[in-house]
Scaffold this motif. Sequence first.
Motif, PDB file in Angstrom:
ATOM      1  N   ILE A 119       1.590   5.320   1.120  1.00 26.77           N
ATOM      2  CA  ILE A 119       1.263   6.465   1.968  1.00 26.77           C
ATOM      3  C   ILE A 119       1.952   7.649   1.312  1.00 26.77           C
ATOM      4  CG2 ILE A 119       1.201   7.365   4.310  1.00 26.77           C
ATOM      5  CD1 ILE A 119       2.186   4.729   5.332  1.00 26.77           C
TER       6      ILE A 119
ATOM      7  N   VAL B 137       4.454   0.716   1.758  1.00 24.46           N
ATOM      8  CA  VAL B 137       4.524  -0.305   2.790  1.00 24.46           C
ATOM      9  C   VAL B 137       4.171  -1.632   2.143  1.00 24.46           C
ATOM     10  CG1 VAL B 137       3.600  -1.150   4.977  1.00 24.46           C
ATOM     11  CG2 VAL B 137       3.871   1.312   4.603  1.00 24.46           C
TER      12      VAL B 137
ATOM     13  N   GLY C  45       9.009  -0.989   4.982  1.00 19.01           N
ATOM     14  CA  GLY C  45       8.709   0.384   4.609  1.00 19.01           C
ATOM     15  C   GLY C  45       9.721   0.865   3.584  1.00 19.01           C
TER      16      GLY C  45
ATOM     17  N   ASP D 192       5.463   7.121  -0.230  1.00 18.32           N
ATOM     18  CA  ASP D 192       6.114   5.988   0.420  1.00 18.32           C
ATOM     19  C   ASP D 192       5.296   4.725   0.197  1.00 18.32           C
ATOM     20  OD1 ASP D 192       7.093   7.966   3.325  1.00 18.32           O
ATOM     21  OD2 ASP D 192       7.919   7.853   1.294  1.00 18.32           O
TER      22      ASP D 192
ATOM     23  N   SER E 171       0.864  -1.172   0.000  1.00 18.32           N
ATOM     24  CA  SER E 171       0.000   0.000   0.000  1.00 18.32           C
ATOM     25  C   SER E 171       0.903   1.226   0.000  1.00 18.32           C
ATOM     26  CB  SER E 171      -0.905  -0.006   1.232  1.00 18.32           C
ATOM     27  OG  SER E 171      -1.814   1.065   1.191  1.00 18.32           O
TER      28      SER E 171
ATOM     29  N   GLN F 246      11.011   4.212   1.101  1.00 22.13           N
ATOM     30  CA  GLN F 246      10.938   5.639   0.838  1.00 22.13           C
ATOM     31  C   GLN F 246      11.859   5.988  -0.327  1.00 22.13           C
ATOM     32  OE1 GLN F 246      12.059   6.510   5.077  1.00 22.13           O
ATOM     33  NE2 GLN F 246      10.378   7.971   4.917  1.00 22.13           N
TER      34      GLN F 246
END
Lengths: 188, 89
Positions: B13, B18, B29, B16, B11, B31
């Motif tokens: 964010i 995950v 995670g 970013d 998913s 980035q």
Amino acid sequence: MSIETPRPSRVLPTESNDFANEATLLCVSCGLCCDGTLHSSGNLKPGEVEKIRAEGMTIVDGDPMRFALPCPKLKDRRCSIFDRRPSVCGKYSCKLRNDLVDGLVPLDDAMERVREAFALIDKASRRAGGRASTSDIRAAALGAPDAEAAERLSAIVLELFLDRHFRISDEYQMFVSSVVDPKADSKE
Amino acid sequence: MYQRSPQALFSTIGSDVVALHVERGQAYGMQDVTATVWTMLEEPTTLEAMCDRLTGEYDVERDQCEREVGELIALFVAEGLVSRLDSSD
């Protein structure tokens, strides 16, 4: 899994004229520190345990003694026992509020992060059939056996977002960073 | 050629990413460039194609890009997030 009372509607105020300052506006638009989303309990001083117990709040044994969250005294994102609240409540300030006060994040951006948090909470709750409590979501993020993968992913996304924007320090954050990145510093 | 593993749910964010390995239960995670590389794996792709894009978007030398993205892809494969389709890359 227990079914909690429905969450109040997440309608954010759009006018700041009635509020003393931007930090107050942010707090009364949010409430995530009180409703169990950010934390599962709050610390108590030894001398205030019985007073808080008398308010009808659930006391959690430990060192220090704590009161359980979500707080039953949170009403429409405001404290209904403001002048009798635990001392920690008056001292607590989340990362987002700190960043706002320090001028690192403008109010509009801070409010947007609150809206994003609400949206992620709703998504994580829906994944669990719309009945997930904050503790259920947290358990799913940590790999509860009865959590499906998609449910767990939504919960992890939420908790990482809260870690990054709301929780103050590593001590309170849900996840220690384990980013798959050859350049990232590893945490011992 | 590489592609995302069907075991990898993910998913976003903002910018970013995950990711969750369904079977192993491990969460990741991502980035910045890591998230960009993950995004490029939406369709099966090669290291060459990814570096073609990255050297166009970032100020990075080709050999450095191939080395570092190669290391990242190797990590993805080791973690079970990405599968190598053939030996053509």
